[in-house]
Structure formats: C-alpha cells, structure tokens
Motif scaffolding. Structure first.
Motif, PDB file in Angstrom:
ATOM      1  N   ASN A 110       0.813  -1.224   0.000  1.00  0.00           N
ATOM      2  CA  ASN A 110       0.000   0.000   0.000  1.00  0.00           C
ATOM      3  C   ASN A 110       0.838   1.262   0.000  1.00  0.00           C
ATOM      4  N   LEU A 111       1.949   1.229  -0.724  1.00  0.00           N
ATOM      5  CA  LEU A 111       2.864   2.369  -0.748  1.00  0.00           C
ATOM      6  C   LEU A 111       2.353   3.536  -1.590  1.00  0.00           C
ATOM      7  N   LEU A 112       1.297   3.329  -2.346  1.00  0.00           N
ATOM      8  CA  LEU A 112       0.739   4.420  -3.149  1.00  0.00           C
ATOM      9  C   LEU A 112      -0.366   5.174  -2.412  1.00  0.00           C
ATOM     10  N   THR A 113      -0.547   4.899  -1.145  1.00  0.00           N
ATOM     11  CA  THR A 113      -1.536   5.604  -0.331  1.00  0.00           C
ATOM     12  C   THR A 113      -1.218   7.101  -0.325  1.00  0.00           C
ATOM     13  N   ALA A 114      -2.238   7.920  -0.530  1.00  0.00           N
ATOM     14  CA  ALA A 114      -2.040   9.375  -0.567  1.00  0.00           C
ATOM     15  C   ALA A 114      -1.597   9.903   0.796  1.00  0.00           C
ATOM     16  N   ASP A 115      -0.889  11.007   0.773  1.00  0.00           N
ATOM     17  CA  ASP A 115      -0.487  11.750   1.966  1.00  0.00           C
ATOM     18  C   ASP A 115       0.524  11.043   2.861  1.00  0.00           C
ATOM     19  N   LEU A 116       1.287  10.111   2.319  1.00  0.00           N
ATOM     20  CA  LEU A 116       2.341   9.492   3.113  1.00  0.00           C
ATOM     21  C   LEU A 116       3.497  10.468   3.264  1.00  0.00           C
ATOM     22  N   GLU A 117       4.099  10.475   4.445  1.00  0.00           N
ATOM     23  CA  GLU A 117       5.287  11.282   4.696  1.00  0.00           C
ATOM     24  C   GLU A 117       6.425  10.325   5.047  1.00  0.00           C
ATOM     25  N   PHE A 118       7.616  10.630   4.536  1.00  0.00           N
ATOM     26  CA  PHE A 118       8.782   9.795   4.775  1.00  0.00           C
ATOM     27  C   PHE A 118       9.858  10.641   5.450  1.00  0.00           C
ATOM     28  N   TYR A 119      10.563  10.048   6.393  1.00  0.00           N
ATOM     29  CA  TYR A 119      11.681  10.757   7.019  1.00  0.00           C
ATOM     30  C   TYR A 119      12.658   9.760   7.626  1.00  0.00           C
ATOM     31  N   ALA A 120      13.837  10.263   7.973  1.00  0.00           N
ATOM     32  CA  ALA A 120      14.858   9.456   8.633  1.00  0.00           C
ATOM     33  C   ALA A 120      14.808   9.737  10.128  1.00  0.00           C
ATOM     34  N   SER A 121      14.996   8.683  10.912  1.00  0.00           N
ATOM     35  CA  SER A 121      14.979   8.815  12.365  1.00  0.00           C
ATOM     36  C   SER A 121      16.181   8.097  12.959  1.00  0.00           C
ATOM     37  N   PHE A 122      16.729   8.671  14.034  1.00  0.00           N
ATOM     38  CA  PHE A 122      17.832   8.027  14.741  1.00  0.00           C
ATOM     39  C   PHE A 122      17.361   6.879  15.621  1.00  0.00           C
ATOM     40  N   GLY A 123      16.106   6.894  16.028  1.00  0.00           N
ATOM     41  CA  GLY A 123      15.617   5.877  16.948  1.00  0.00           C
ATOM     42  C   GLY A 123      14.573   4.972  16.332  1.00  0.00           C
ATOM     43  N   LYS A 124      14.480   3.763  16.871  1.00  0.00           N
ATOM     44  CA  LYS A 124      13.517   2.773  16.385  1.00  0.00           C
ATOM     45  C   LYS A 124      12.075   3.267  16.525  1.00  0.00           C
ATOM     46  N   ALA A 125      11.813   4.085  17.540  1.00  0.00           N
ATOM     47  CA  ALA A 125      10.453   4.581  17.759  1.00  0.00           C
ATOM     48  C   ALA A 125      10.027   5.581  16.686  1.00  0.00           C
ATOM     49  N   GLY A 126      10.988   6.148  15.961  1.00  0.00           N
ATOM     50  CA  GLY A 126      10.663   7.096  14.899  1.00  0.00           C
ATOM     51  C   GLY A 126      10.478   8.522  15.371  1.00  0.00           C
ATOM     52  N   ALA A 127      10.676   8.772  16.666  1.00  0.00           N
ATOM     53  CA  ALA A 127      10.405  10.097  17.215  1.00  0.00           C
ATOM     54  C   ALA A 127      11.563  11.077  17.026  1.00  0.00           C
ATOM     55  N   LYS A 128      12.785  10.590  16.919  1.00  0.00           N
ATOM     56  CA  LYS A 128      13.948  11.479  16.837  1.00  0.00           C
ATOM     57  C   LYS A 128      14.362  11.650  15.374  1.00  0.00           C
ATOM     58  N   ARG A 129      13.751  12.636  14.699  1.00  0.00           N
ATOM     59  CA  ARG A 129      14.012  12.878  13.283  1.00  0.00           C
ATOM     60  C   ARG A 129      15.422  13.398  13.038  1.00  0.00           C
ATOM     61  N   ASP A 130      15.976  13.003  11.911  1.00  0.00           N
ATOM     62  CA  ASP A 130      17.255  13.547  11.469  1.00  0.00           C
ATOM     63  C   ASP A 130      16.952  14.609  10.416  1.00  0.00           C
ATOM     64  N   ASP A 131      17.069  15.866  10.807  1.00  0.00           N
ATOM     65  CA  ASP A 131      16.746  16.976   9.910  1.00  0.00           C
ATOM     66  C   ASP A 131      17.804  17.199   8.839  1.00  0.00           C
ATOM     67  N   GLU A 132      18.915  16.482   8.903  1.00  0.00           N
ATOM     68  CA  GLU A 132      19.980  16.635   7.910  1.00  0.00           C
ATOM     69  C   GLU A 132      19.784  15.709   6.710  1.00  0.00           C
ATOM     70  N   ILE A 133      18.732  14.896   6.728  1.00  0.00           N
ATOM     71  CA  ILE A 133      18.423  14.000   5.604  1.00  0.00           C
ATOM     72  C   ILE A 133      16.967  14.186   5.220  1.00  0.00           C
ATOM     73  N   LYS A 134      16.722  14.389   3.930  1.00  0.00           N
ATOM     74  CA  LYS A 134      15.360  14.443   3.395  1.00  0.00           C
ATOM     75  C   LYS A 134      15.119  13.147   2.638  1.00  0.00           C
ATOM     76  N   ILE A 135      13.932  12.577   2.825  1.00  0.00           N
ATOM     77  CA  ILE A 135      13.543  11.378   2.088  1.00  0.00           C
ATOM     78  C   ILE A 135      12.219  11.683   1.407  1.00  0.00           C
ATOM     79  N   TYR A 136      12.186  11.445   0.095  1.00  0.00           N
ATOM     80  CA  TYR A 136      10.964  11.736  -0.647  1.00  0.00           C
ATOM     81  C   TYR A 136      10.840  10.809  -1.851  1.00  0.00           C
ATOM     82  N   VAL A 137       9.627  10.765  -2.403  1.00  0.00           N
ATOM     83  CA  VAL A 137       9.339   9.899  -3.549  1.00  0.00           C
ATOM     84  C   VAL A 137      10.001  10.460  -4.795  1.00  0.00           C
ATOM     85  N   ASP A 138      10.621   9.578  -5.564  1.00  0.00           N
ATOM     86  CA  ASP A 138      11.212   9.940  -6.853  1.00  0.00           C
ATOM     87  C   ASP A 138      10.073  10.081  -7.862  1.00  0.00           C
ATOM     88  N   GLU A 139       9.728  11.304  -8.212  1.00  0.00           N
ATOM     89  CA  GLU A 139       8.596  11.572  -9.101  1.00  0.00           C
ATOM     90  C   GLU A 139       8.781  11.007 -10.507  1.00  0.00           C
TER      91      GLU A 139
END
Length: 103
Positions: A29-58
C-alpha cells in the motif's frame, strides 16, 4: 489496508555526505495518498534527522508494492549512525525499517 515496509531494496542505503541516493522501498500500500517519509535516529521514529530528506522519486516507476525514493543528505549529516526510514500517515507512524547510513 495498512501501509508497511517489507524491506529496503538495498540495505544499507548509503547516502553520500552532501549528496543523494536513489533506492526503492518494497512493501504494501505504498501508493496511499499523503504518506510522509523521514529518517529517524531511533527505532520509535520520534527522533528525526533533519539533515536527511527522504521523498518519492517523481520520475521513477511507482507500483503498489515498490516505491522509488530519493534520500538527500546535507554536508552536516552525521556519518556514524544508522537511521530508520519511517513512513507516517496523518501524524501516525505506519512502519519503519533500519538501514540508512551516510558515507
């Protein structure tokens, strides 16, 4: 239907410091609308790494079970840590997978 990551096509995904890396996420279900992707330092996903952007290759070929992605690291990105790739939908974490590093 839940959105989830089965695996990263390439693991680890090695992003050059100050550069970009193309890779695929394999899952459901990766084509679901409004998905956001990001990198996180922790397994919980709460500690975002603002130095890396992750996005869909259009320009990549999208399929329900395979999504072409781009990871872009700034020159300030820490190259000593493995990050988790996180998928979020409407503020709720759907899934995460370890395996993103900066080289």
């Amino acid at each position: 239907m839940p959105v989830n990551i089965d695996r990263l096509e390439e693991n680890p995904v090695e992003v050059p410091n100050g550069g970009i890396k193309y890779f695929d996420i394999v899952g459901n279900n990766l084509l679901t609308a409004d998905l956001e992707f990001y990198a996180s330092f922790g397994k919980a996903g709460a500690k975002r790494d603002d130095e890396i952007k992750i996005y869909v290759d259009e320009f990549g070929t999208r399929r329900k079970e395979r999504l072409p992605m781009i990871a872009e690291a700034t020159e300030k990105a820490d190259d000593d840590k493995v990050r988790w790739i996180v998928i979020e939908l409407n503020g709720n974490i759907q899934d995460k997978e370890p395996g993103l590093t900066v080289i």
